[in-house]
Design an enzyme around this catalytic site. Structure first.
Site, PDB file in Angstrom:
ATOM      1  N   ASP A 116       0.832  -1.206   0.000  1.00 52.65           N
ATOM      2  CA  ASP A 116       0.000   0.000   0.000  1.00 52.65           C
ATOM      3  C   ASP A 116       0.865   1.254   0.000  1.00 52.65           C
ATOM      4  OD1 ASP A 116      -2.249   1.577   0.100  1.00 52.65           O
ATOM      5  OD2 ASP A 116      -2.686   1.207   2.198  1.00 52.65           O
ATOM      6  N   HIS A 163      -7.527   0.274   9.649  1.00 49.10           N
ATOM      7  CA  HIS A 163      -6.597   0.804   8.647  1.00 49.10           C
ATOM      8  C   HIS A 163      -6.936   2.286   8.448  1.00 49.10           C
ATOM      9  CE1 HIS A 163      -4.197   0.126   4.792  1.00 49.10           C
ATOM     10  NE2 HIS A 163      -4.693   1.345   4.625  1.00 49.10           N
ATOM     11  N   CYS A 202      -4.031   5.969  -2.130  1.00 47.52           N
ATOM     12  CA  CYS A 202      -4.845   5.050  -2.917  1.00 47.52           C
ATOM     13  C   CYS A 202      -4.905   5.582  -4.336  1.00 47.52           C
ATOM     14  CB  CYS A 202      -6.254   4.934  -2.344  1.00 47.52           C
ATOM     15  SG  CYS A 202      -7.334   3.902  -3.354  1.00 47.52           S
ATOM     16  N   ASN A 251      -0.904   6.753   4.729  1.00 47.51           N
ATOM     17  CA  ASN A 251      -1.331   5.871   5.799  1.00 47.51           C
ATOM     18  C   ASN A 251      -0.791   6.344   7.146  1.00 47.51           C
ATOM     19  OD1 ASN A 251      -2.563   3.398   4.420  1.00 47.51           O
ATOM     20  ND2 ASN A 251      -0.637   3.606   3.304  1.00 47.51           N
TER      21      ASN A 251
END
Length: 305
Positions: free
Chosen positions: A21, A213, A246, A255
């Site tokens: 990610d 998350h 994303c 994140n």
């Protein structure tokens, strides 16, 4: 200073997402040797569960086109989980061919993001995942389900909690072992997080099967994590150095940084098994490879003068 608070777990499992990610949004392709060293350094810092890559079609995420090469370059994990993201049966075929033993699927709580991310409706995406999970479980694989946009969606706005729980329940009913609740655009706040978790528990998805998350778009990731811990969750996703976003939601910034999480947990006396100094040094090293400073406040604070 270590000062515990009542009502929190003694240990938290950090599910590290930096190599997958964290790097998937990078425009310049990171060499596979650098990715392999990144994973090795993260493991050396004490992170056991590391999501390494994705078997998505290279057309959609060019950064992860080297999935097979990366897995071949990694040393044996010694039994530590190394999940990979698997979008469909073709991805599962590749995962099985490469000896993967843990996979993740990635669903959406909203129709708009399901179409943008998977080119399918929510119903169609769950139908696509059904044979993936069934085959994976038949092969003895551990399966995680992500559900994204659990707090808000950039196109649809606020997402009703009952809508999230409905999608979550359908994903878990496929046979998944763990569900990660993703605040993909970072708009959630602690009360909403608490209500989300309580609603999942009421629906039969206990905190032992939940992970969280969080993205830090509005600076709420650590506050939301603390709320989740108070609600009984003990698995937290994070990305070394705060890397990531994303590719299908431009408002999704980085994140939760693993270092920021570990600093908070250390201060609360919660065990993670992570060596913070080694982890911060790893993120400083990766920031050098990417050509920009780490957004993690802890990495910045611990950086050598």
């Amino acid at each position: 200073m270590e000062v515990p608070l009542p009502g929190l777990p003694e240990r938290v499992t950090i599910y590290e997402v930096g190599p997958r990610d964290g790097l998937q949004n990078e425009k310049a392709v990171v060499p596979v040797e650098v990715k392999a060293e990144f994973v090795a350094r993260l493991a050396g810092a004490g992170l056991r569960t590391i999501e390494t890559t994705s078997f998505v079609h290279p057309k959609w995420v060019p950064q992860l086109a080297d999935a097979e090469d990366l897995l071949a370059a990694l040393p044996p994990s010694g039994g530590a989980p190394r999940p990979v993201l698997v979008p469909n049966e073709r991805g599962l075929d590749r995962a099985l061919a490469n000896g993967v033993t843990e996979i993740a699927i990635f669903g959406s709580a909203t129709e708009t993001f399901a179409r943008r991310n998977l080119n399918r409706t929510v119903d169609e995406s769950i139908a696509m995942f059904e044979p993936v999970v069934a085959r994976a479980r038949a092969e003895g694989l551990w399966v995680r389900a992500y559900v994204s946009m659990v707090c808000g969606d950039p196109w649809e706005g606020d997402v009703p909690i009952e809508q999230v729980v409905s999608v979550s329940s359908r994903l878990m009913d496929l046979g998944c072992s763990q569900l990660s609740l993703g605040d993909t655009i970072g708009v959630g706040t602690p009360g909403q997080v608490t209500a989300l978790i309580e609603a999942h528990v009421a629906a039969g998805i206990g905190t032992d099967r939940l992970a969280v998350h969080f993205h830090d778009t509005y600076g709420q990731a650590l506050a939301n994590t603390l709320a989740a811990l108070r609600a009984g969750v003990t698995t937290v996703d994070a990305s070394a150095g705060g890397l990531g976003g994303c590719p299908y939601a431009e408002s999704a910034t980085g994140n939760l940084a693993t270092e920021d999480l570990v600093w908070m947990l250390n201060g609360l006396g919660i065990d993670t098994g992570v060596d913070l100094a080694k982890l911060a040094a790893t993120s400083q090293w990766m920031a050098g490879r990417l050509g920009r400073p780490s957004p993690s406040r802890v990495v910045q604070a611990l950086a050598p003068p």
